[in-house]
Design an enzyme around this catalytic site. Sequence first.
Site, PDB file in Angstrom:
ATOM      1  N   ASP A  35       0.881  -1.185   0.000  1.00  0.00           N
ATOM      2  CA  ASP A  35       0.000   0.000   0.000  1.00  0.00           C
ATOM      3  C   ASP A  35       0.914   1.228   0.000  1.00  0.00           C
ATOM      4  O   ASP A  35       1.956   1.218   0.676  1.00  0.00           O
ATOM      5  CB  ASP A  35      -0.882   0.062   1.267  1.00  0.00           C
ATOM      6  N   ASP A  60       4.407  30.695  -1.173  1.00  0.00           N
ATOM      7  CA  ASP A  60       5.123  31.573  -2.115  1.00  0.00           C
ATOM      8  C   ASP A  60       6.497  31.019  -2.416  1.00  0.00           C
ATOM      9  O   ASP A  60       7.227  30.594  -1.523  1.00  0.00           O
ATOM     10  CB  ASP A  60       5.242  32.976  -1.516  1.00  0.00           C
ATOM     11  N   ASN A 112      11.823  39.492  -4.026  1.00  0.00           N
ATOM     12  CA  ASN A 112      10.765  38.482  -4.079  1.00  0.00           C
ATOM     13  C   ASN A 112       9.441  39.132  -3.767  1.00  0.00           C
ATOM     14  O   ASN A 112       9.329  39.963  -2.877  1.00  0.00           O
ATOM     15  CB  ASN A 112      11.067  37.381  -3.068  1.00  0.00           C
ATOM     16  N   ASP A 145      40.076  52.984 -38.546  1.00  0.00           N
ATOM     17  CA  ASP A 145      40.833  53.519 -39.676  1.00  0.00           C
ATOM     18  C   ASP A 145      40.353  52.862 -40.959  1.00  0.00           C
ATOM     19  O   ASP A 145      40.342  51.645 -41.082  1.00  0.00           O
ATOM     20  CB  ASP A 145      42.326  53.258 -39.475  1.00  0.00           C
ATOM     21  N   ASP A 177      28.543  49.534 -30.033  1.00  0.00           N
ATOM     22  CA  ASP A 177      28.035  48.197 -30.384  1.00  0.00           C
ATOM     23  C   ASP A 177      28.593  47.181 -29.386  1.00  0.00           C
ATOM     24  O   ASP A 177      29.015  47.549 -28.298  1.00  0.00           O
ATOM     25  CB  ASP A 177      28.363  47.853 -31.846  1.00  0.00           C
ATOM     26  N   HIS A 197     -18.026 169.796 -27.264  1.00  0.00           N
ATOM     27  CA  HIS A 197     -18.956 170.719 -27.947  1.00  0.00           C
ATOM     28  C   HIS A 197     -18.852 170.602 -29.469  1.00  0.00           C
ATOM     29  O   HIS A 197     -19.738 171.061 -30.176  1.00  0.00           O
ATOM     30  CB  HIS A 197     -18.739 172.166 -27.474  1.00  0.00           C
ATOM     31  N   ASP A 241     -15.779 169.307 -21.123  1.00  0.00           N
ATOM     32  CA  ASP A 241     -15.829 169.471 -22.583  1.00  0.00           C
ATOM     33  C   ASP A 241     -14.759 168.577 -23.225  1.00  0.00           C
ATOM     34  O   ASP A 241     -13.711 169.031 -23.670  1.00  0.00           O
ATOM     35  CB  ASP A 241     -15.603 170.948 -22.929  1.00  0.00           C
ATOM     36  N   SER A 281     -11.060 175.063 -32.286  1.00  0.00           N
ATOM     37  CA  SER A 281     -11.778 174.558 -31.139  1.00  0.00           C
ATOM     38  C   SER A 281     -11.696 173.022 -31.148  1.00  0.00           C
ATOM     39  O   SER A 281     -11.886 172.385 -32.187  1.00  0.00           O
ATOM     40  CB  SER A 281     -13.214 175.045 -31.277  1.00  0.00           C
TER      41      SER A 281
END
Length: 705
Positions: free
Chosen positions: A77, A142, A163, A242, A289, A494, A548, A652
């Site tokens: 078993d 976890d 984590n 070059d 690069d 006059h 006058d 006069s």
Amino acid sequence: MNWTPPFIWLLCLSVCECWRVTRSLPALHGQVESPNFPQPYQASLSQQWDISVPEGYQVQLSFTHLDIEPSANCYYDSLTVLYNQKVLGKFCGQENSADGHHPGNQPLLSPSNSLTLVFQTDDMNPEQHQHLGFSIHYQAKDIDECSALDTKDGPVCSQLCHNTLGSYICLCHHGYELRPDQRTCVLSCGGGIFNEPEGTLSSPGYPAPSPHGLACQYVISLELGFIVTLNFTDSFHIESIDTQNGPSCLYHWLQMSIPEKEPQKLCGGQSPGLVPINSNTVQLDYHTDWDGLSQGWSLHYTTQRVQCASPMSVTNGRVTPNFSQYFYRDYIQVRCDDGYKLMMDGKEIKSYASMCQNNGQWHLSLPECHIIDCGEPEPLLNGQITPLSGSQNQYKSSIQYQCNTPFYSLLGESTRRYTCAKDRMWRDDLGISVFPSCIPVCGKPTVSISGIRRIMGGDRAPANSIPWQVMLNVEGGRGGAMVIGDRWIMTAAHNLVKEGKPAEKDKVRVFVGDVDAVKLSKSPHLGVASLHTHPEYNNQNFANYNHDIALIKLQQPVTFHAAIMPLCLPPEDAVYTSHQTGIVSGFGIKEDDMIANELRYIRLPVVDQNICETSINEAKKERQKENIPFLTDNMFCVGVPEGGKDSCQGDSGGAYALKNARDGSFWAAGIFSWGVGCGMRGRYGVYTRVAKYIDWINKTMEENK
Ligand SMILES: *[C@@H]1O[C@H](CO)[C@@H](O)[C@H](O)[C@H]1NC(C)=O
Ligand SMILES: *[C@@H]1O[C@H](CO)[C@@H](O)[C@H](O)[C@H]1NC(C)=O
Ligand SMILES: *[C@@H]1O[C@H](CO)[C@@H](O)[C@H](O)[C@H]1NC(C)=O
């Protein structure tokens, strides 16, 4: 292991409740028991459980009970725990039993989120004793991915691992950034947009050699009106290759892109040093690069305001401020020198300011300074304006105001100089901008008679010697009068009132300007504007000659010249000194009992007022039948006691002129008014005392301007 982006998992968690209902998401824990547990299990069983928990978790089994028939290798078993068909454990027996294989108290972990349990029993049960089977609790646990073994490409995270529930994330040290594989870190480019006025940029990791595979972009971008200057430090090295055509930036380069210009690639070992960009923006692309070596570079950039061309100088003006260079947002002003005005596009402007714009252009072109002018000076009536210097009435031109001498004078001066001032006003030397007017010179004939005759008696008046003489013709009758202003004639009341009735002004004719009565009467007479007899004059019976005096206003002002000049009005402090001699003149003075046709004059003295009064009183006694007028303070006598044929024969209304000892001018002392027994011994001519009427004369003139 499959990596799940953490945000997706977070999303899953938040909607887990719904998903559990639909059973599409595995449970986080559970229970598995052998059939019939806690009753003994049966023979010939073969049962399988597939346990799973969410991804990112492991399945942890805790055996709460295990009681399975023990056998070597659990042959009969058994409970087998499998993962991916791989046997993790095969259990039987009981706790502490010698046989079998009991898992003990330690939980069992699957490598991942699933497990398979298989329970098998054989068909025989050799013992009486019956076994109860098992009870297992399982739960999701976890996974600490971070502590997992390195993958074949290296560590899980190349630098830092964090984590999380069901997952993990990789992080990078400061100055590094995560690459698209989300696992490895590269040196940060430190790229982006730079909009500070100055700053420092350098290749990633500088001064260490640059990492491979870089594609870093730096954009220096400032607002319009500023220009950028790059200053590379000396340690500059970017791999160059070059080639046949010389060194070339084939694999590594720093490309400089300036708007509207060809991009330029930099490489090599020589620092470009100072690189003026002449634009407000520049983009730098640093590329390496996966091979080769570049030591890197560093630069400090600064910004300058866009420069505008220095303004030209402005003739007769000043540009402020005076800088050696002018930049964006600087502004200049232009002021003209004194006497000049700002002109733009042919128009005068009040002020001028121009700003250096962000395109390096001034927003306005420079103005000009033009000389100002004061305009034509006001013309001078009875005078002249003579230019002295300058032209076109421009700034600092000077002119001279001069009256027509000797008939007119400027108040107090003979000439007055005016200069065009910076406020565009003509101003004299004291800064006064009011133009003068020419005032008539009074009482100064151009031909003198004072020296001609010293003895008493009449004589012909030489031309121009008594220029104030007026010949009046009132309704046909002749009389005398005198010019006292360019619009005013003075005479006896006059002459203008006959039998209590005032004469009509149209019937009053005024002749001036000649010593020949015949010529004079044929000359055009001066038009009369109005007549003004003294308001208190009231001589109903020819017995009251008080007040006058009368004024005649002319329609047009007379222009004076040698033949027509006014007699002065009495000075304020006028005195009538006895024996002082004055001049009586007229066309009515008889010569050999003939009416003269030429102007004649007589020099006669002022008579003491008491003697005059006595003479009148005696006449009254002698001629009681006659209505002899009475003498008042407003009258005075002129003549000589011995009498004489010529002594009282002036026309006069004509003038008795006395000479002002101060300035030698003749003034109107008297108006011939009346007399008793002409030329008789002890009889005198009676004259209106003009000095008494100054205020009335003045008021009348003022009110009838
Ligand atoms: C450029 O940088 C160098 C130092 O690297 C400094 O000495 C020099 O003055 C700078 N030039 C300008 C124009 O700022
Ligand atoms: C402006 O300044 C410069 C020197 O700084 C000087 O030579 C020049 O004469 C000045 N110009 C004026 C208009 O003041
Ligand atoms: C006439 O009056 C004015 C002001 O009232 C005065 O200035 C002027 O001297 C006066 N003239 C005479 C002759 O009194």
